[in-house]
Design a protein around this motif. Structure first.
Motif, PDB file in Angstrom:
ATOM      1  N   GLY A  30      28.190  53.111  47.099  1.00  0.00           N
ATOM      2  CA  GLY A  30      27.629  53.820  46.256  1.00  0.00           C
ATOM      3  C   GLY A  30      26.691  54.708  46.947  1.00  0.00           C
ATOM      4  N   PRO A  31      25.751  55.428  45.954  1.00  0.00           N
ATOM      5  CA  PRO A  31      25.058  56.622  46.396  1.00  0.00           C
ATOM      6  C   PRO A  31      23.717  55.940  47.298  1.00  0.00           C
ATOM      7  CG  PRO A  31      24.527  56.367  44.028  1.00  0.00           C
ATOM      8  CD  PRO A  31      25.629  55.274  44.480  1.00  0.00           C
ATOM      9  N   ASP A  32      22.785  57.144  47.758  1.00  0.00           N
ATOM     10  CA  ASP A  32      21.625  56.478  48.190  1.00  0.00           C
ATOM     11  C   ASP A  32      20.455  56.116  47.300  1.00  0.00           C
ATOM     12  OD1 ASP A  32      22.342  56.948  50.999  1.00  0.00           O
ATOM     13  OD2 ASP A  32      21.687  58.874  50.987  1.00  0.00           O
ATOM     14  N   MET A  33      20.082  54.967  47.544  1.00  0.00           N
ATOM     15  CA  MET A  33      19.049  54.210  46.665  1.00  0.00           C
ATOM     16  C   MET A  33      18.125  53.775  47.498  1.00  0.00           C
ATOM     17  SD  MET A  33      20.486  52.688  43.160  1.00  0.00           S
ATOM     18  CE  MET A  33      22.333  52.415  43.530  1.00  0.00           C
ATOM     19  N   LYS A  34      16.606  53.830  47.244  1.00  0.00           N
ATOM     20  CA  LYS A  34      15.629  53.230  48.119  1.00  0.00           C
ATOM     21  C   LYS A  34      14.893  52.241  47.297  1.00  0.00           C
ATOM     22  CE  LYS A  34      15.422  56.753  51.629  1.00  0.00           C
ATOM     23  NZ  LYS A  34      14.479  57.968  52.066  1.00  0.00           N
ATOM     24  N   ASP A  35      14.184  51.567  47.873  1.00  0.00           N
ATOM     25  CA  ASP A  35      13.316  50.537  47.287  1.00  0.00           C
ATOM     26  C   ASP A  35      13.664  49.884  45.958  1.00  0.00           C
ATOM     27  OD1 ASP A  35      11.339  50.905  49.395  1.00  0.00           O
ATOM     28  OD2 ASP A  35      10.944  52.882  48.468  1.00  0.00           O
ATOM     29  N   SER A  63      13.991  54.590  43.752  1.00  0.00           N
ATOM     30  CA  SER A  63      14.631  56.024  43.720  1.00  0.00           C
ATOM     31  C   SER A  63      16.152  56.106  43.825  1.00  0.00           C
ATOM     32  CB  SER A  63      13.706  56.843  44.367  1.00  0.00           C
ATOM     33  OG  SER A  63      13.954  56.530  45.935  1.00  0.00           O
ATOM     34  N   LEU A  64      16.513  57.174  43.167  1.00  0.00           N
ATOM     35  CA  LEU A  64      18.109  57.745  43.281  1.00  0.00           C
ATOM     36  C   LEU A  64      17.939  58.998  43.753  1.00  0.00           C
ATOM     37  CD1 LEU A  64      20.900  56.934  42.593  1.00  0.00           C
ATOM     38  CD2 LEU A  64      20.499  57.685  40.278  1.00  0.00           C
ATOM     39  N   ASP A  65      18.662  59.295  44.866  1.00  0.00           N
ATOM     40  CA  ASP A  65      18.986  60.751  45.216  1.00  0.00           C
ATOM     41  C   ASP A  65      20.177  61.334  44.562  1.00  0.00           C
ATOM     42  OD1 ASP A  65      19.927  62.936  46.745  1.00  0.00           O
ATOM     43  OD2 ASP A  65      19.085  61.848  48.481  1.00  0.00           O
ATOM     44  N   SER A  66      19.839  62.459  43.744  1.00  0.00           N
ATOM     45  CA  SER A  66      20.660  63.042  42.939  1.00  0.00           C
ATOM     46  C   SER A  66      21.769  63.778  43.672  1.00  0.00           C
ATOM     47  CB  SER A  66      20.190  64.010  42.086  1.00  0.00           C
ATOM     48  OG  SER A  66      19.548  65.323  42.563  1.00  0.00           O
ATOM     49  N   ALA A  67      21.405  64.293  44.579  1.00  0.00           N
ATOM     50  CA  ALA A  67      22.557  65.005  45.498  1.00  0.00           C
ATOM     51  C   ALA A  67      23.707  64.010  46.150  1.00  0.00           C
ATOM     52  CB  ALA A  67      21.787  65.673  46.575  1.00  0.00           C
ATOM     53  N   SER A  68      23.075  62.689  46.335  1.00  0.00           N
ATOM     54  CA  SER A  68      24.105  61.887  46.881  1.00  0.00           C
ATOM     55  C   SER A  68      24.739  61.285  45.688  1.00  0.00           C
ATOM     56  CB  SER A  68      23.370  60.784  47.580  1.00  0.00           C
ATOM     57  OG  SER A  68      24.025  59.493  47.917  1.00  0.00           O
ATOM     58  N   SER A 105      26.575  49.458  45.861  1.00  0.00           N
ATOM     59  CA  SER A 105      25.958  49.422  47.059  1.00  0.00           C
ATOM     60  C   SER A 105      24.878  50.548  47.334  1.00  0.00           C
ATOM     61  CB  SER A 105      27.055  49.606  48.141  1.00  0.00           C
ATOM     62  OG  SER A 105      27.929  48.471  48.419  1.00  0.00           O
ATOM     63  N   GLU A 106      23.898  50.561  47.942  1.00  0.00           N
ATOM     64  CA  GLU A 106      22.753  51.570  47.997  1.00  0.00           C
ATOM     65  C   GLU A 106      22.572  52.521  48.964  1.00  0.00           C
ATOM     66  OE1 GLU A 106      21.861  47.957  47.577  1.00  0.00           O
ATOM     67  OE2 GLU A 106      22.587  48.185  45.617  1.00  0.00           O
ATOM     68  N   TRP A 125      30.163  60.880  43.733  1.00  0.00           N
ATOM     69  CA  TRP A 125      31.003  60.770  42.514  1.00  0.00           C
ATOM     70  C   TRP A 125      32.336  61.912  42.821  1.00  0.00           C
ATOM     71  CZ3 TRP A 125      32.370  59.873  37.690  1.00  0.00           C
ATOM     72  CH2 TRP A 125      33.044  60.555  36.890  1.00  0.00           C
ATOM     73  N   ASP A 126      32.128  62.851  43.770  1.00  0.00           N
ATOM     74  CA  ASP A 126      33.179  63.547  43.922  1.00  0.00           C
ATOM     75  C   ASP A 126      34.203  62.740  45.164  1.00  0.00           C
ATOM     76  OD1 ASP A 126      32.501  65.631  42.833  1.00  0.00           O
ATOM     77  OD2 ASP A 126      31.448  66.702  44.551  1.00  0.00           O
ATOM     78  N   TYR A 127      33.475  61.952  45.807  1.00  0.00           N
ATOM     79  CA  TYR A 127      34.419  60.950  46.673  1.00  0.00           C
ATOM     80  C   TYR A 127      35.093  59.996  46.026  1.00  0.00           C
ATOM     81  CZ  TYR A 127      34.863  56.958  50.003  1.00  0.00           C
ATOM     82  OH  TYR A 127      35.699  55.950  50.585  1.00  0.00           O
ATOM     83  N   LEU A 128      34.563  59.439  44.808  1.00  0.00           N
ATOM     84  CA  LEU A 128      35.317  58.481  43.837  1.00  0.00           C
ATOM     85  C   LEU A 128      36.302  58.902  43.326  1.00  0.00           C
ATOM     86  CD1 LEU A 128      35.543  55.705  42.365  1.00  0.00           C
ATOM     87  CD2 LEU A 128      33.870  56.510  40.526  1.00  0.00           C
ATOM     88  N   LEU A 129      36.073  60.210  42.680  1.00  0.00           N
ATOM     89  CA  LEU A 129      37.308  60.841  42.216  1.00  0.00           C
ATOM     90  C   LEU A 129      38.691  61.505  43.273  1.00  0.00           C
ATOM     91  CD1 LEU A 129      35.852  63.691  40.023  1.00  0.00           C
ATOM     92  CD2 LEU A 129      36.052  61.115  39.476  1.00  0.00           C
ATOM     93  N   GLU A 130      38.325  61.615  44.423  1.00  0.00           N
ATOM     94  CA  GLU A 130      39.067  61.753  45.345  1.00  0.00           C
ATOM     95  C   GLU A 130      39.944  60.477  45.966  1.00  0.00           C
ATOM     96  OE1 GLU A 130      40.570  64.457  47.064  1.00  0.00           O
ATOM     97  OE2 GLU A 130      39.642  65.363  45.307  1.00  0.00           O
TER      98      GLU A 130
END
Length: 480
Positions: A447-452, A459-464, A170-171, A469-474
């Protein structure tokens, strides 16, 4: 030093950059599949690499999780290959040229492959770590998702034990996907006859459109370059002295085409130019908000003998392209704002003997998907064309109860301080196929934020990426 060297989580971005260096377009997945298989082999992990290039890798639960219920993690290895006009890049050979600007990752001149390379990077980072708490994992790397979920459809899933699946495809961060449309590829073929012709060859080109994912962005009413080119050709054939020699556009069924071209032969090039210029003014006004970068050109490309389509065939071809349905067909009455049924004329190609048109057809309702393919067949057959289908995949229906969804919501609220958005999406993910084969599957996609995605502006937002990633681990920690 890699472009993403300083980003965290380091392991995730290290693997993402390695993946970007390996060709992995749809139908070209052998190298990326071998990479994942070799990764597992080097670490002594049990794995299967099937004849279709799908890979499954198993990892035992960490200390304290040995007896926990198995969790399936899943993503696809293939990417949509699109590039900017004029940008030189061979997706079969060349690595993607990653760029990083203010924390946003992209690729120079091409799609990035964050869809779904980030899932592959997440899974590899998990498999490579001995420090992350997790239940027993079955990491499933599929192929050819972008061209009809062919890998998942062909995969033998009887080897999978897990009945809880986290799909990472997901994006939008903060959204948990729990339902999606089903779909099929419709392939239309019209036989054509040519004749020897002579005159000035000219090329009509529609380019610079916004494009996008044919499921996620189909409601944005963006221009389809194939259909716009057919409108221009129809105008020229009706008003000028010209014959059609060919029409081609689009690169993927599930990407709204950004560019298309038609070649014609004429005895009066200046008249054709005037007709195109007049129609171009109207089309640019029509799409001024959705496609402000639209460019329409008409240029002379030579004066020579050629083979044009006979008049009846040209009329059939353009009538077919103009009259076949495209875009949104019906909105959902159950979920406000959700597209229920749509289709996208993704690829148009002409050869010496035929016109071919490829559609991505989507619907949340099997009956509406069938009704839409029936309409395509009726019109195609009336104009002498044939229709075939490939890559059918089922809709993923919303489950009333889902312990996995409940857990992921609870973890999200605890970490983010707000509730996640529970979402149904018109785009397709592989959860429906897995649910159909495995039965009693509890699945959620995130999934993390992606656009277009599916465009060179992806593009892919590295902070997201770091937060999800932290969310998945939790979440994995909670699934003890």
């Amino acid at each position: 030093m890699g472009v993403l060297e300083g980003l965290k989580p380091k392991s995730v971005f290290t693997y993402f950059e390695e993946i970007a260096g390996i060709p992995h377009g749809s139908h070209d997945t052998k190298m990326i599949s071998d990479y994942v298989a070799e990764f597992a082999s080097r670490r002594g992990l049990r794995f299967i690499q099937d004849a279709f290039n799908n890979v499954i890798v198993w990892k035992d639960g960490s200390k304290g999780f040995e007896g926990s219920e198995t969790v399936i993690l899943q993503g696809h290895m293939d990417m949509v290959c699109e590039k900017e006009d004029g940008y030189v890049h061979d997706f079969h050979v060349d690595p993607l040229k990653l760029e990083l600007n203010n924390g946003i990752v992209s690729a120079r001149g091409t799609t990035l492959g964050g869809d779904d390379g980030i899932a592959i990077a997440y899974m590899l980072a998990l498999l490579d770590s001995d420090e992350i708490p997790h239940p027993p994992l079955e990491c499933v790397f599929t192929v050819d998702e972008e061209v009809g979920m062919l890998g998942a459809a062909a995969m033998d899933m009887s080897v999978l034990e897990g009945r809880r699946m986290i799909n990472i495809d997901s994006e939008e961060e903060g959204y948990l996907l729990v339902s999606c449309a089903g779909g099929v590829r419709a392939n239309i073929s019209l036989s054509l006859q040519r004749r020897k012709d002579k005159g000035t060859l000219c090329k009509i080109c529609v380019s610079g459109l916004t494009g996008g994912h044919s499921g996620v962005e189909i409601d944005k009413q963006r221009g389809n370059a194939n259909i716009l080119t057919a409108r221009l050709v129809e105008e020229v054939l009706a008003k000028g002295d010209a014959r059609l020699c060919g029409i081609n556009g689009g690169m993927a069924d599930n990407a709204i085409p950004r560019k298309a071209e038609a070649v014609l032969v004429t005895s009066d090039f200046s008249a054709v130019q005037e007709i195109v210029a007049s129609k171009a003014t109207a089309l640019k006004a029509e799409y001024r908000l959705s496609d402000p970068g639209m460019e329409i050109s008409c240029e002379e490309i030579g004066a020579e003998e050629c083979n044009s389509f006979v008049d009846d065939c040209a009329r059939q071809a353009i009538t077919l392209m103009r009259c076949l349905p495209n875009g949104i067909q019906r909105m959902s009455l159950d979920i406000p704002g959700l597209v229920q049924t749509s289709l996208n004329m993704g690829i148009v190609q002409t050869t010496d003997t035929a016109l071919s048109i490829s559609y991505a057809v989507r619907s949340s309702l099997e009956s509406e998907k069938q009704e839409l393919t029936d309409r395509i067949e009726l019109l195609a057959h009336a104009l002498g064309a044939t229709v075939s289908y490939s890559g059918p995949y089922p809709a993923w229906e919303y489950p009333e109860t889902s312990p996995l969804r409940d857990t992921m919501c609870e973890v999200f609220e605890r970490m983010y301080g707000r509730k996640p958005v529970i979402q149904a999406l018109h785009a397709g993910v592989e959860c429906g196929l897995f649910a159909g084969k495995l039965g009693n599957l509890d699945a959620v996609s995130f999934g993390p934020d992606m656009k277009d995605i599916h465009t060179p502006q992806e593009s892919l937002d590295s902070a997201s990426v770091a937060r999800t990633w932290d969310y998945l681990l939790e979440v994995l920690k909670e699934l003890k």
